[in-house]
Design a protein around this motif. Structure first.
Motif, PDB file in Angstrom:
ATOM      1  N   MET A   1       0.564  -1.076  -0.389  1.00  0.00           N
ATOM      2  CA  MET A   1      -0.102   0.166   0.035  1.00  0.00           C
ATOM      3  C   MET A   1       0.715   1.415   0.169  1.00  0.00           C
ATOM      4  O   MET A   1       1.697   1.206   0.405  1.00  0.00           O
ATOM      5  N   TYR A  83      13.236   9.316  17.654  1.00  0.00           N
ATOM      6  CA  TYR A  83      12.811   8.786  15.741  1.00  0.00           C
ATOM      7  C   TYR A  83      11.845  10.138  15.734  1.00  0.00           C
ATOM      8  O   TYR A  83      11.898  10.787  15.027  1.00  0.00           O
TER       9      TYR A  83
ATOM     10  N   LEU B  70       0.780  -0.793  17.408  1.00  0.00           N
ATOM     11  CA  LEU B  70       0.901  -1.300  16.340  1.00  0.00           C
ATOM     12  C   LEU B  70      -0.025  -2.615  15.861  1.00  0.00           C
ATOM     13  O   LEU B  70       0.277  -2.539  14.684  1.00  0.00           O
ATOM     14  N   ALA B  76      -3.798  -1.174   8.822  1.00  0.00           N
ATOM     15  CA  ALA B  76      -3.969  -1.337   8.503  1.00  0.00           C
ATOM     16  C   ALA B  76      -3.514  -0.647   6.861  1.00  0.00           C
ATOM     17  O   ALA B  76      -3.752  -1.160   5.959  1.00  0.00           O
ATOM     18  N   ARG B  77      -2.233  -2.396   7.260  1.00  0.00           N
ATOM     19  CA  ARG B  77      -1.967  -3.194   6.106  1.00  0.00           C
ATOM     20  C   ARG B  77      -2.195  -3.605   5.161  1.00  0.00           C
ATOM     21  O   ARG B  77      -2.007  -4.525   3.917  1.00  0.00           O
ATOM     22  N   GLU B 270       7.279  -3.304   4.678  1.00  0.00           N
ATOM     23  CA  GLU B 270       6.076  -2.602   5.524  1.00  0.00           C
ATOM     24  C   GLU B 270       6.533  -2.895   6.837  1.00  0.00           C
ATOM     25  O   GLU B 270       5.558  -2.304   7.068  1.00  0.00           O
ATOM     26  N   PHE B 271       7.153  -4.503   6.959  1.00  0.00           N
ATOM     27  CA  PHE B 271       6.903  -4.430   8.671  1.00  0.00           C
ATOM     28  C   PHE B 271       8.158  -3.959   9.160  1.00  0.00           C
ATOM     29  O   PHE B 271       7.695  -2.737  10.226  1.00  0.00           O
ATOM     30  N   VAL B 272       9.004  -2.920   8.841  1.00  0.00           N
ATOM     31  CA  VAL B 272      10.015  -1.706   9.013  1.00  0.00           C
ATOM     32  C   VAL B 272       9.243  -0.556   9.011  1.00  0.00           C
ATOM     33  O   VAL B 272       9.584   0.054   9.819  1.00  0.00           O
ATOM     34  N   LEU B 275       6.708  -0.344  12.302  1.00  0.00           N
ATOM     35  CA  LEU B 275       7.228  -0.250  13.021  1.00  0.00           C
ATOM     36  C   LEU B 275       7.639   0.867  13.819  1.00  0.00           C
ATOM     37  O   LEU B 275       7.737   1.704  14.535  1.00  0.00           O
ATOM     38  N   LEU B 276       8.565   1.722  12.755  1.00  0.00           N
ATOM     39  CA  LEU B 276       9.141   2.912  12.176  1.00  0.00           C
ATOM     40  C   LEU B 276       7.022   3.826  12.489  1.00  0.00           C
ATOM     41  O   LEU B 276       7.409   4.833  13.504  1.00  0.00           O
ATOM     42  N   THR B 278       4.663   3.416  14.069  1.00  0.00           N
ATOM     43  CA  THR B 278       4.472   2.660  15.842  1.00  0.00           C
ATOM     44  C   THR B 278       5.346   3.761  16.863  1.00  0.00           C
ATOM     45  O   THR B 278       4.631   4.093  17.758  1.00  0.00           O
TER      46      THR B 278
END
Lengths: 182, 440
Positions: A1, A83, B70, B76-77, B270-272, B275-276, B278
């Motif tokens: 997406m 971050y 998370l 959402a994905r 997409e996993f990364v 995480l970012l 979140t």
């Protein structure tokens, strides 16, 4: 997406100042901390699932899972702090300064950045003292007997890095304020 | 100088700093630090800082927040938002304005697995806006619907804002979730009725889509099962005594991650990204939490909240008007501040005032729960009114061709519906409290 970037009037591009040199190094370091925090969070998820399954299937939860969850979430969320500032995402009110000139905004942001730098540094220093206090007293957690100062290491690094990140942006805003450039 | 005077002075300093672009968390900290040091000296303050951050961040109840975020990022994905919208649209899309109502329903459904309003607006906006536009909905109604629908995420459990309120008011989160359930449903129905009225007055704003056949409908419903099962486990599991809220959130995050992976929406990159994102939204919340913690340590020391509460009680003003004043304060603050900062700033000061007054003879716990739901409803309005209505900006950044003013105008009927709902919540506390009593 596809990823959407929310454009809010007057907002700066968060990535522009961290593409080269010191900024790039800072971006790598701070992103690494955030991903480390993310992995801790994923570990917390895995631990909870295993503990629940253990409790349900073999009436054997993970010993001290409650304690571990507290330690892990404290480490994760503090590692996220620098971050968030790197992305310039800590919340501020820009309602009253929306009409101000760019130069005034740079000066105000430099002052705000300086406050953040100093306060984060004070937190890092006091947490470090808190950590050494914990080492000296040898206090351990109730169920697992883990030294309570362990998670403090993550907080000290996180607040120290937050201070450095804030310092970096303070210097950028200050130079722009002095030069009067946009 | 008395503690109360110092407290008011520091709140003034804090507002001044906020107006001058100092981060909200830092403005709270500066006011808290100066005040605390004035009352107790620097030594005790620095000693407080040795543990305060860890104490706040290791709070077991608050650990659900990054887990909810998370879970929302994974959800959402996974295309879960799309299957919700599709299912609703198959059933009521052929009504006039039906697709907009489907979007509201899907927002409510997504709010049930996502703790954040902004994420709900962003996710549903991307899914539903193109569909609404394709069927010729007016840009005003389409964007207004999605911006308003996003606010359902804050009320319908799980909710980050309620977790924060539970911490501030020392109330049980399970009870607060039960209290939010019916007001959440009332909000959903209210928004649907709003669309009904808008499309009756202006039929061309929301044309009907073709009617779906029953087999199509059942297929669409079956696709919603991950959402349904996640909600059942995350919220139901708490009441059934299976998990603590934190464990439930962890299970929810794991399931949402698995669902996203199975639907091909979650590879390494997409996993990364999950995480970012979140990391970013958790840190935003936890930094303000630390700021509020510092400020509230000072305020508690100054005795200001207690004295202010006594002062208001002795004024002899009717509790109803005090409540109306509080709501006005929230609406004004909502013009410049985000909802969570508002809650963290005001609850420690305003809740003692409310608890000190008599409202229909309610006991303390009932008052705290009822006021929490009311406060949440009022602060969420700040998300959809200018100048800082974040949902408006989010929807507007998805629908770039729609002028911002159109979205603002589109939101107005929904704001009217919000004010009706606030009146109902004030006059009939049982809307919030009935389910709480039932589960006890």
């Amino acid at each position: 997406m596809e990823k959407i970037d929310v454009i809010i009037p007057g907002q700066i591009d968060p990535d522009a100042d961290v593409q080269q040199g010191l900024g790039k190094a800072l971006r790598y370091w701070v992103t690494a901390l955030a991903l480390l925090g993310g992995m801790v969070l994923v570990l917390l998820v895995a631990m909870s699932v295993v503990s629940i399954l253990g409790r349900a299937l073999f009436s054997k939860p993970i010993q001290g899972d409650y304690e571990l969850a507290q330690m892990m979430s404290a480490m994760a969320v503090s590692l996220f702090l620098p971050y968030c500032h790197l992305r310039r995402a800590h919340i501020l009110v820009d309602f009253f300064t929306a009409g101000a000139s760019k130069r005034v905004k740079h000066w105000l942001d430099a002052i705000a950045g300086l406050l953040l730098t100093v306060i984060a540094a004070v937190f890092a220093r006091q947490l470090f003292i808190g950590m050494t206090d914990g080492q000296d007293s040898g206090e351990t957690s109730m169920l697992l007997g883990l030294p309570v100062w362990w998670p403090y290491t993550a907080l000290v690094v996180a607040f120290g890095s937050l201070s450095l990140t804030a310092l970096y942006f303070t210097v950028i805003e200050l130079t722009r304020g002095i030069k009067g450039q946009s | 100088m008395t503690g109360t005077q110092l407290g008011l002075l520091m709140l003034g300093l804090m507002l001044l700093l906020m107006a001058a672009r100092v981060h909200i968390a830092i403005a709270m900290m500066v006011a808290g630090i100066v005040g605390y040091a004035t009352l107790a000296g620097w030594g005790p303050l620095l000693a407080h800082f040795k543990n305060s951050a860890y104490a706040r961040y290791s709070n077991y109840e608050l650990s659900v927040i990054p887990l909810y975020l998370l879970m929302g990022a994974f959800a959402a994905r996974g295309g879960l938002s799309k299957s919700l919208f599709d299912a609703a649209a198959k059933f009521i899309g052929h009504w006039r304005g039906g697709l907009a109502m489907s979007a509201i329903g899907a927002c409510a459904g997504f709010g049930a697995i996502c703790g954040s309003s902004l994420a709900t607006a962003a996710t549903m906006g991307r899914v539903a806006l193109p569909e609404l536009r394709r069927y010729g909905y007016s840009p005003r109604l389409a964007t207004g619907t999605l911006a308003a629908g996003g606010t359902l995420g804050i009320l319908i459990p799980p909710s980050v804002a309620l977790v924060v309120y539970a911490m501030l008011s020392e109330q049980n989160i399970a009870k607060l979730y039960a209290a939010a359930m019916i007001p959440g449903i009332v909000a959903t129905i209210g928004y649907m009725l709003t669309i009904r009225i808008v499309t009756r007055l202006n039929p061309s704003a929301g044309p009907s889509a073709p009617r779906a056949s029953w087999p199509e409908r059942w297929r669409a419903v079956v696709n919603v099962w991950p959402v349904a099962s996640i909600f059942f486990l995350v919220i139901g599991g708490i009441y059934l005594g299976w998990f603590t809220p934190t464990e439930a959130a962890a299970v929810g995050a794991a399931l949402a991650g698995v669902a996203a992976f199975l639907r091909g929406g979650l590879n390494g990159k997409e996993f990364v990204e999950c995480l970012l994102s979140t990391a970013e939204s958790s840190a935003m919340i936890f930094f303000i939490l630390l700021g509020a913690d510092t400020l509230n340590s000072f305020l508690a020391l100054s005795q200001m909240p207690a004295e202010l509460s006594a002062w208001v009680r002795n004024l002899g003003v009717s509790p109803f008007w005090v409540l109306v004043t509080i709501i006005m304060i929230y609406i004004i603050l909502g013009c410049v501040m985000d909802s969570l900062s508002m809650l963290l700033l005001t609850i420690p000061i305003l809740l003692p005032i409310v608890l000190g007054l008599d409202f229909w003879g309610m006991d303390e716990t009932s008052k705290a729960i009822w006021f929490g739901i009311l406060a949440l409803t009022v602060v969420e309005i700040g998300l959809i009114h200018p100048p800082v209505g974040m949902n408006i900006y989010i929807i507007n950044s998805i629908a770039r061709d729609v002028p911002l003013m159109e979205t603002v105008k589109g939101v107005l009927p929904f704001l009217a519906s919000d004010f009706v709902r606030i009146t109902l919540l004030i006059l009939f506390p049982s809307i919030s409290l009935w389910l709480v009593k039932l589960i006890n």
